[in-house]
Write a protein that holds these residues in place. Structure first.
Motif, PDB file in Angstrom:
ATOM      1  N   LYS A  94       0.979  -1.148   0.004  1.00  0.00           N
ATOM      2  CA  LYS A  94      -0.061   0.092   0.083  1.00  0.00           C
ATOM      3  C   LYS A  94       0.894   1.224  -0.015  1.00  0.00           C
ATOM      4  N   LYS A  95       0.940   2.164  -1.115  1.00  0.00           N
ATOM      5  CA  LYS A  95       1.710   3.182  -1.171  1.00  0.00           C
ATOM      6  C   LYS A  95       1.095   4.208  -0.229  1.00  0.00           C
ATOM      7  N   PRO A  96       2.016   4.532   0.678  1.00  0.00           N
ATOM      8  CA  PRO A  96       1.862   5.848   1.609  1.00  0.00           C
ATOM      9  C   PRO A  96       1.591   7.151   1.087  1.00  0.00           C
ATOM     10  N   ALA A  97       0.808   7.881   1.627  1.00  0.00           N
ATOM     11  CA  ALA A  97       0.256   9.079   1.273  1.00  0.00           C
ATOM     12  C   ALA A  97       1.590  10.201   1.229  1.00  0.00           C
ATOM     13  N   ALA A  98       2.475   9.828   2.053  1.00  0.00           N
ATOM     14  CA  ALA A  98       3.751  10.740   2.151  1.00  0.00           C
ATOM     15  C   ALA A  98       4.638  10.542   0.803  1.00  0.00           C
ATOM     16  N   ALA A  99       4.383   9.458  -0.097  1.00  0.00           N
ATOM     17  CA  ALA A  99       4.946   9.326  -1.320  1.00  0.00           C
ATOM     18  C   ALA A  99       4.786  10.353  -2.164  1.00  0.00           C
ATOM     19  N   SER A 100       3.834  11.114  -2.260  1.00  0.00           N
ATOM     20  CA  SER A 100       3.439  12.267  -3.046  1.00  0.00           C
ATOM     21  C   SER A 100       4.326  13.410  -2.618  1.00  0.00           C
ATOM     22  N   VAL A 101       4.762  13.296  -1.446  1.00  0.00           N
ATOM     23  CA  VAL A 101       5.486  14.414  -0.857  1.00  0.00           C
ATOM     24  C   VAL A 101       6.798  14.481  -1.329  1.00  0.00           C
ATOM     25  N   VAL A 102       7.263  13.372  -1.179  1.00  0.00           N
ATOM     26  CA  VAL A 102       8.568  12.937  -1.830  1.00  0.00           C
ATOM     27  C   VAL A 102       8.792  13.359  -3.147  1.00  0.00           C
ATOM     28  N   ALA A 103       7.940  13.221  -4.089  1.00  0.00           N
ATOM     29  CA  ALA A 103       7.917  13.462  -5.235  1.00  0.00           C
ATOM     30  C   ALA A 103       7.917  14.862  -5.422  1.00  0.00           C
ATOM     31  N   SER A 104       6.952  15.804  -4.895  1.00  0.00           N
ATOM     32  CA  SER A 104       7.047  17.065  -4.887  1.00  0.00           C
ATOM     33  C   SER A 104       8.437  17.902  -4.266  1.00  0.00           C
ATOM     34  N   LYS A 105       8.921  16.955  -3.364  1.00  0.00           N
ATOM     35  CA  LYS A 105      10.093  17.704  -2.813  1.00  0.00           C
ATOM     36  C   LYS A 105      11.393  17.537  -3.868  1.00  0.00           C
ATOM     37  N   LYS A 106      11.401  16.226  -4.513  1.00  0.00           N
ATOM     38  CA  LYS A 106      12.370  15.930  -5.492  1.00  0.00           C
ATOM     39  C   LYS A 106      12.396  16.921  -6.763  1.00  0.00           C
ATOM     40  N   ALA A 107      11.021  17.582  -7.143  1.00  0.00           N
ATOM     41  CA  ALA A 107      10.897  18.200  -8.120  1.00  0.00           C
ATOM     42  C   ALA A 107      11.091  19.662  -7.854  1.00  0.00           C
ATOM     43  N   ALA A 108      11.317  19.988  -6.550  1.00  0.00           N
ATOM     44  CA  ALA A 108      11.559  21.586  -6.281  1.00  0.00           C
ATOM     45  C   ALA A 108      12.864  22.115  -6.950  1.00  0.00           C
ATOM     46  N   PRO A 109      13.900  21.432  -6.899  1.00  0.00           N
ATOM     47  CA  PRO A 109      15.056  21.900  -7.200  1.00  0.00           C
ATOM     48  C   PRO A 109      15.098  22.473  -8.789  1.00  0.00           C
ATOM     49  N   ALA A 110      14.156  21.506  -9.560  1.00  0.00           N
ATOM     50  CA  ALA A 110      14.012  21.747 -10.918  1.00  0.00           C
ATOM     51  C   ALA A 110      13.279  23.062 -11.249  1.00  0.00           C
ATOM     52  N   LYS A 111      12.280  23.481 -10.422  1.00  0.00           N
ATOM     53  CA  LYS A 111      11.551  24.687 -10.442  1.00  0.00           C
ATOM     54  C   LYS A 111      12.471  25.864 -10.139  1.00  0.00           C
ATOM     55  N   THR A 112      13.181  25.840  -8.897  1.00  0.00           N
ATOM     56  CA  THR A 112      13.942  26.899  -8.466  1.00  0.00           C
ATOM     57  C   THR A 112      15.300  26.434  -8.475  1.00  0.00           C
ATOM     58  N   PRO A 113      16.356  26.467  -9.589  1.00  0.00           N
ATOM     59  CA  PRO A 113      17.649  25.988  -9.435  1.00  0.00           C
ATOM     60  C   PRO A 113      18.333  26.984  -8.650  1.00  0.00           C
ATOM     61  N   VAL A 114      19.281  26.214  -8.135  1.00  0.00           N
ATOM     62  CA  VAL A 114      20.311  26.970  -7.296  1.00  0.00           C
ATOM     63  C   VAL A 114      21.065  28.193  -8.250  1.00  0.00           C
ATOM     64  N   ALA A 115      21.136  27.969  -9.166  1.00  0.00           N
ATOM     65  CA  ALA A 115      21.987  28.781 -10.347  1.00  0.00           C
ATOM     66  C   ALA A 115      21.079  30.033 -10.561  1.00  0.00           C
ATOM     67  N   SER A 116      19.882  30.268 -10.096  1.00  0.00           N
ATOM     68  CA  SER A 116      19.221  31.183 -10.344  1.00  0.00           C
ATOM     69  C   SER A 116      19.358  32.453  -9.063  1.00  0.00           C
ATOM     70  N   VAL A 117      20.046  32.050  -8.154  1.00  0.00           N
ATOM     71  CA  VAL A 117      20.473  33.137  -7.069  1.00  0.00           C
ATOM     72  C   VAL A 117      21.106  34.260  -7.861  1.00  0.00           C
ATOM     73  N   THR A 118      20.727  35.684  -7.597  1.00  0.00           N
ATOM     74  CA  THR A 118      21.164  36.640  -8.237  1.00  0.00           C
ATOM     75  C   THR A 118      22.303  37.161  -7.486  1.00  0.00           C
ATOM     76  N   THR A 119      23.138  38.093  -7.993  1.00  0.00           N
ATOM     77  CA  THR A 119      24.194  38.661  -7.025  1.00  0.00           C
ATOM     78  C   THR A 119      23.430  39.690  -6.009  1.00  0.00           C
ATOM     79  N   PRO A 120      24.047  39.399  -4.454  1.00  0.00           N
ATOM     80  CA  PRO A 120      23.324  39.993  -3.395  1.00  0.00           C
ATOM     81  C   PRO A 120      23.658  41.648  -3.604  1.00  0.00           C
ATOM     82  N   ALA A 121      22.610  42.202  -2.756  1.00  0.00           N
ATOM     83  CA  ALA A 121      22.844  43.712  -2.710  1.00  0.00           C
ATOM     84  C   ALA A 121      24.156  44.152  -2.111  1.00  0.00           C
TER      85      ALA A 121
END
Length: 461
Positions: A94-121
């Motif tokens: 029985k696939k736990p409900a938390a499995a969907s959370v894992v998938a969303s967590k894994k997808a997060a870096p693709a939406k907000t890559p670390v390389a997008s951090v701009t030069t600080p003020a």
């Protein structure tokens, strides 16, 4: 410098959160094996090493899911567990409900890559960046302890952890069989036994490549002699009941990587005992002698086998072809009257080139029952009789037939208990003249049928 520190701390927090969420999602998820002889592999692909095979109903713990594969943990006893990869179709869980959370967590870096951090003020004059540099150095491992996941993260020059050391479970699993201690080093499992067990350790010593079957059966040998010539007629017929024992050894010496197609060989030997009392009668029908005879049959058979298994990890359904050579001998203990042998039970040898087909079918809606079906042809035959002129000269045999059917129950994968029926039909023809039981035979023919009703025990190595 602050941007670099921010980048490293962001990656570290993401890595630790992934570890925490993964443990919650799969750590305690239970499942069971729903197929027979299910392979547990070192990596999530069909080309990786098979660590062990599990029987249907075995309880497992699901750790991780990757596409169509599940990483599972298996307890072989109270003190030893291991993990590996199994096709998700072969595990009921029985696939736990938390499995969907894992998938969303894994997808997060693709939406907000670390390389997008701009030069600080621009840095405020009130902030002194120099003291913050030591705080960005990675934590050190505890004295005398192994590096923590965070240590490995900062040491890897990115988000990819460093390669596993030779002491890690994954590296141990990839060692060759010769590099790892075996059970032969002492009683039980050695203390340094680290690798996940292979099929050679726990399923069968030879990796399910060999089997031995022993059968005991009730035999019935039927013989009917017919006279040819101008007036064909039946001269006599008899049935000899008996008891038989046979052994069948098989070895599969080549397998495809997916284990569906394999090639092997078999050796079969059967010995039958026949004891029969024959009543001899005179012309008036009165019995003047009742001699007991002890005849026998010997059946030796060697085959080359090919087999295609439709889904070897989940079922026993298969079909195969065979070709071989058979030696069959009926040794007749002939009946004697006052003048000597009467040629009732005549010894006969038949050597045949054979070909055939066999199949195994799991019976639906039953628990571990398998039907075994086979059919053989004796296509090229060489025949001899003793006495050589009893029935005639130049004996020959037509194409013979050998159907068989059986039913086996599997209490475990290694052990199989069954019952079945096997038949050997052969017709012989003779030229010239002979004498059998005081009757003249001209261009005679004989129909034979060897019946075998057996009980069997089959063990897989």
């Amino acid at each position: 410098m602050i941007a670099s520190l921010f980048k490293r701390l962001t990656l570290a927090s993401f890595f630790l959160s992934m570890l925490a969420v993964s443990g919650v999602a799969f750590g305690q998820t239970k499942g069971t094996v729903n197929g027979n002889n299910v392979a547990v592999r070192s990596d999530p692909n069909t080309k990786s090493e098979i660590l062990i095979t599990l029987e249907k109903g075995k309880a497992v713990t699901v750790i991780e899911q990757r596409g169509g594969w599940l990483r599972i943990k298996v307890a072989l006893d109270a003190a030893f567990t291991f993990d590996g990869w199994v096709s998700a179709k072969l595990i009921t869980w029985k696939k736990p409900a938390a499995a969907s959370v894992v998938a969303s967590k894994k997808a997060a870096p693709a939406k907000t890559p670390v390389a997008s951090v701009t030069t600080p003020a621009p840095v405020s004059p009130r902030i002194n960046p120099t003291p913050s540099v030591p705080s960005a150095s990675p934590p050190t491992a505890p004295a005398g302890g192994a590096p923590t996941p965070l240590d490995q993260f900062f040491e890897s020059s990115g988000s990819v952890p460093p390669p596993a050391t030779t002491n890690s479970p994954s590296a141990t699993a990839n060692k060759t069989f010769a590099q790892i201690p075996s059970d032969a080093e002492g009683p039980g499992r050695p203390a340094n036994f680290e690798r996940p067990p292979t099929r050679q350790d726990f399923l069968t010593p030879l990796g399910d490549r060999a089997s031995a079957a022993i059968r005991v059966g009730y035999l019935l040998y039927h013989y009917k002699l017919q006279n040819g010539g101008a007036t064909p007629s039946e001269l006599f017929a008899y049935n000899l009941p008996g008891f038989g024992v046979d052994v069948d050894l098989r070895y599969w010496f080549w397998n495809m990587p997916d284990e569906k197609f394999r090639i092997g060989g078999s050796l079969f030997y059967q010995h039958g005992f026949y004891r029969h009392t024959t009543n001899l009668q005179d012309s008036s029908g009165a019995t003047f002698q009742s001699p007991s005879t002890s005849s026998s049959t010997d059946n030796m058979w060697g085959k080359v086998l090919t087999e295609y298994r439709f889904n070897p990890q989940k079922s026993l359904n298969s079909v195969g072809l065979a070709a071989g050579f058979q030696y069959f001998k009926f040794s007749g203990d002939d009946v004697n009257n006052d003048t000597g042998p009467i040629n009732l039970y005549v010894s006969q040898k038949t050597m045949s080139v054979t070909t055939g087909v066999e199949g195994h079918i799991e019976i639906p809606r039953t628990k571990n029952l398998v039907a075994n079906l086979g059919f053989d042809l004796f296509i090229l035959n060489f025949v001899s009789e003793d006495p050589s002129d009893a029935t005639g000269t130049d004996p020959s045999a037509n194409i013979g037939y050998g159907p068989s059917v059986g039913l086996a129950w599997l209490p475990t994968y290694r052990h199989r208990i069954g019952a079945g029926y096997q038949l050997r039909l052969q017709k012989y023809e003779f030229t010239g003249a002979g004498t059998r039981v005081g009757n003249a035979v001209t261009d005679g023919s004989a129909d034979t049928a060897a019946h075998n009703f057996f009980l069997a025990y089959d063990y897989h190595f």
